[in-house]
Motif scaffolding. Structure first.
Motif, PDB file in Angstrom:
ATOM      1  N   ILE A 157      36.720  44.605  42.619  1.00  8.49           N
ATOM      2  CA  ILE A 157      36.107  43.220  43.257  1.00  8.49           C
ATOM      3  C   ILE A 157      37.057  42.049  42.603  1.00  8.49           C
ATOM      4  CG2 ILE A 157      34.336  41.403  43.409  1.00  8.49           C
ATOM      5  CD1 ILE A 157      32.210  43.836  43.233  1.00  8.49           C
ATOM      6  N   SER A 158      37.089  42.041  41.154  1.00  9.94           N
ATOM      7  CA  SER A 158      37.877  41.164  40.421  1.00  9.94           C
ATOM      8  C   SER A 158      39.250  40.808  41.052  1.00  9.94           C
ATOM      9  CB  SER A 158      37.768  41.185  39.011  1.00  9.94           C
ATOM     10  OG  SER A 158      36.350  41.067  38.233  1.00  9.94           O
ATOM     11  N   VAL A 159      39.965  41.989  41.003  1.00 13.53           N
ATOM     12  CA  VAL A 159      41.381  41.813  41.511  1.00 13.53           C
ATOM     13  C   VAL A 159      41.596  41.559  43.012  1.00 13.53           C
ATOM     14  CG1 VAL A 159      42.229  43.036  39.584  1.00 13.53           C
ATOM     15  CG2 VAL A 159      41.705  44.486  41.776  1.00 13.53           C
ATOM     16  N   ASN A 160      40.541  41.863  43.651  1.00 11.84           N
ATOM     17  CA  ASN A 160      40.770  41.773  45.228  1.00 11.84           C
ATOM     18  C   ASN A 160      40.261  40.399  45.752  1.00 11.84           C
ATOM     19  OD1 ASN A 160      41.931  43.916  46.397  1.00 11.84           O
ATOM     20  ND2 ASN A 160      40.557  45.310  45.322  1.00 11.84           N
ATOM     21  N   VAL A 161      39.845  39.673  45.074  1.00  8.68           N
ATOM     22  CA  VAL A 161      39.316  38.146  45.472  1.00  8.68           C
ATOM     23  C   VAL A 161      40.333  37.189  45.440  1.00  8.68           C
ATOM     24  CG1 VAL A 161      36.818  38.674  45.097  1.00  8.68           C
ATOM     25  CG2 VAL A 161      38.144  37.629  43.356  1.00  8.68           C
ATOM     26  N   ASP A 162      41.612  37.658  45.179  1.00  6.24           N
ATOM     27  CA  ASP A 162      42.895  36.719  45.010  1.00  6.24           C
ATOM     28  C   ASP A 162      42.432  35.516  44.075  1.00  6.24           C
ATOM     29  OD1 ASP A 162      45.333  35.906  45.948  1.00  6.24           O
ATOM     30  OD2 ASP A 162      44.602  34.567  47.472  1.00  6.24           O
TER      31      ASP A 162
END
Lengths: 402, 272
Positions: A157-162
């Motif tokens: 989640i952390s890396v995919n929320v830009d």
């Protein structure tokens, strides 16, 4: 230069109250007593955009507190902090999951809490699920997840929320190596995109290879900030010194417990008195000559009727390595077991121990070994020698034929 | 002083800015609460009905021996109309009080507007209450009591319930975080309030000063309000002095609650 995080004179104090409800009392009564714990002391640091910063420090040094303040979860007691850009933080693994909700629901929850639109998250959902790679578990409540699975989902989640700033606190420590590699790869991409990364890991190797800058926090204070190589060298030296200190301390403690003669016994059953080393003529002395007979005497009183008590003893060298332990099962080692006072004399014949300090300990057991009564723990005696006969512990008779 | 008066507005502002989020979170909360059980949300209905049945049996059949209706209405209808708001209040007292503690992840791991947490907890309980109210209306139709124009004032009472419970939660939720003692205290007090509020018994049984003390309990405002709506047929503004008292008290609770909440707000993440 453009800074992504700019911190000035930041201090964080935790108030510690004697009783938990005193915190409530403090709202209305200003004179409520409390202790101050300085989690962070007067920290000033500017982190330029695009840096990958490793945060070094021992447990409890204040790393997590600092990251929490940067994230905005907690507020500083004094000082100022300025953050430019969207932060995505993975704090201590779980990243704020609701354990009752499923993985998917938690993804949307995270979006909600970050103030993102549902549609925004919809487009990211597939990427997150793919990256987390936890199969059908994504539809199960998070409370059923292993810590590794939580870390995977959290990281995904952390890396995919830009985000513009990515904070990773200890998150990689629980994942397996393949996942770790995947995370590092993704973080490398972030670095190339010029995003700022704050990274805490106890794997110095990972920090060394990934971060270009490091900050070192010790007891809430910023010790140094600079290029990874330089700071890492300082930090590693510090760790070595700390470890050496610890070892020394341990050795000191061990020595202390060795030097005083402890008498461990069950006094209400058998009591020992007057453990003495003696020479052949009965003289009390714990110094012997090489090759002499060594005698020791011990008086004991049996207070409760016992059957078949056995005496055994162990010889050790100064480093407490066992040289010889007498047979604990042999029938020859019975001693008088009736109620009353007795004395025992043991002869160690023609001792061939080389000059030096030795330790002798004795113990009493009953026949089954069920009752174990230690006696004198490591009483020292000394062997002296006129002539040099060899090195080591024990003399071995030898003959040469030529 | 001005800062003290400002406190509630800080919280209200944060709530207004985040209204959308609060609604979504309230649905999530509802989902979470009833998703684990096989009967799911049905439990939210079944539990109060069981209680009503038991109270009716114990009081009307057991104690009163099925005697005359003191109130002029069948005891069961009188009981239901008064106990419906109580169910909401008692559940929400505890549910709102534990709202911060049970949503610890939002506070310690995420940047979330903390003051909206009690709000969405209370809101999620409102849905259950609305469903209960509708069931009650249907039940009353079967009992031969048909809806009247007075039913419209339920909108007023529900808004009042929501505001009152949210405001109370400011104090309770913050204190429960500080110490578990407050959670136990809250649960005990809730138990006691049930018997101290004229829900199972009639207010006319107490006289004089004691009556004023009993009426000072704001929960009775709702018990009375619901009975006025379903049975007695009285508008809330006909009782304007009691309404005025209720809102005055709510404002005082809001001021104290917001003061405590704002004082502790920055420490919550550290203690949880």
């Amino acid at each position: 230069m453009e800074y992504s995080v700019s911190i000035k004179n930041l201090t964080k104090i935790y108030k510690i109250y004697e009783k938990s409800w005193h915190r409530a009392k403090h709202i209305f009564f200003r004179n409520t007593k409390y202790k101050k714990f300085y989690a962070l002391k007067n920290i000033t640091i500017d982190i330029p955009k695009g840096e990958a910063v490793g945060v070094l420090g021992k447990n409890g040094a204040g790393k997590s507190t600092l990251l929490k303040i940067i994230t905005g979860v907690t507020t500083p007691t004094s000082g100022s902090i300025e953050v430019n850009g969207k932060i995505s933080a993975l704090l201590e693994l779980t990243s704020g999951f609701d354990s009752e909700l499923t993985g998917i629901e938690n993804i949307y929850l995270k979006a909600l809490t970050m103030g993102m639109q549902k549609k925004e998250m919809d487009s990211q959902l597939q990427d997150i699920i793919e990256f987390a790679d936890i199969g059908d578990h994504i539809h199960q409540p998070v409370r059923t997840y292993s810590s590794g699975m939580k870390a995977r989902l959290g990281f995904a989640i952390s890396v995919n929320v830009d985000p513009d700033i990515l904070i990773v606190d200890e998150a990689l420590s629980v994942g397996d190596d393949i996942f770790k590699l995947k995370c590092i790869e993704r973080m490398e991409q972030f670095k190339e995109q010029g995003k700022t990364i704050l990274f805490v890991s106890h794997s110095l190797f990972t920090v060394k290879s990934f971060c270009n800058k490091c900050m070192w926090i010790k007891d809430g204070e910023l010790v140094s900030y600079g290029d990874t190589g330089e700071i890492m060298l300082q930090y590693e030296n510090y760790l070595k010194e700390e470890r050496a200190k610890e070892k020394k301390q341990k050795r000191l403690e061990a020595k202390e417990s060795n030097t005083d003669i402890q008498i461990m016994e069950k006094k209400e059953i058998v009591e020992f008195k007057n453990f003495k080393f003696r020479h052949g003529n009965g003289e009390e002395n714990n110094k012997f000559l090489f090759g002499e007979d060594v005698f020791y005497t011990v008086e004991y009183e049996v207070k409760k009727p016992m059957k078949n008590l056995k005496w055994s003893f162990t010889l050790r060298d100064a480093e407490t390595t066992e040289i010889f332990g007498s047979d604990k099962r042999s029938d020859k080692h019975y001693i008088k077991s009736e109620v009353g006072k007795h004395s025992l004399r043991v002869t160690l014949k023609e001792l061939k121990l080389l000059p030096g300090k030795y330790l002798l300990s004795g113990e009493v057991r009953d026949d089954h070994g069920a009752l174990h009564i230690g006696y004198a723990n490591r009483v020292p005696f000394v062997v002296e020698g006129k002539d040099f006969v060899g090195t080591g512990i024990n003399y071995i008779d030898h003959e040469y034929e030529n | 002083m001005i800062r003290f008066l400002k406190n509630p507005f800080i919280l209200i502002k944060e709530n207004i800015v985040n209204t959308g989020r609060t609604f979504e979170m309230s649905f999530k909360e509802l989902e979470k609460r009833y998703s684990g059980a096989a009967l799911g949300a049905v439990w939210a209905m079944v539990k109060p009905m069981l209680f009503i049945a038991v109270y009716w049996f114990a009081i009307d059949v057991g104690i009163r021996g099925g005697g005359d209706d003191v109130t002029g209405y069948p005891f069961i209808l009188w009981l239901i109309s008064g106990i419906i708001p109580w169910f909401f209040i008692s559940e929400t007292l505890v549910y709102g009080g534990t709202s911060l503690r049970q949503n610890k992840h939002l506070i310690t791991k995420l940047v979330y507007p903390i003051s909206t947490i009690p709000t969405f907890r209370v809101l999620s309980q409102m849905y259950v209450h609305l469903a209960m109210t509708i069931v009650t209306m249907v039940l009353f139709i079967f009992a031969g009591v048909y809806p009247t124009v007075y039913y419209f004032q339920l909108i007023y009472y529900n808004v009042a319930l929501f505001i009152f419970m949210t405001v109370v939660s400011w104090t309770t939720s913050a204190l429960v975080v500080v110490s578990r003692d407050f959670e136990h205290l809250l649960k005990s007090v809730t138990q006691m309030l049930f018997w101290l509020t004229p829900i199972l018994w009639h207010l006319s049984n107490v006289k004089g000063f004691l009556k004023l003390v009993i009426m000072a309990n704001p929960i009775y405002y709702f018990v009375k309000g619901y009975r006025d709506t379903f049975l007695t047929q009285e508008w809330f503004f006909e009782n304007w002095h009691y309404s005025l008292y209720f809102w005055g008290l709510t404002i005082v609770i809001a001021l104290i609650g917001a003061f405590i909440f704002n004082k502790l707000k920055n420490e919550l993440a550290d203690i949880l």
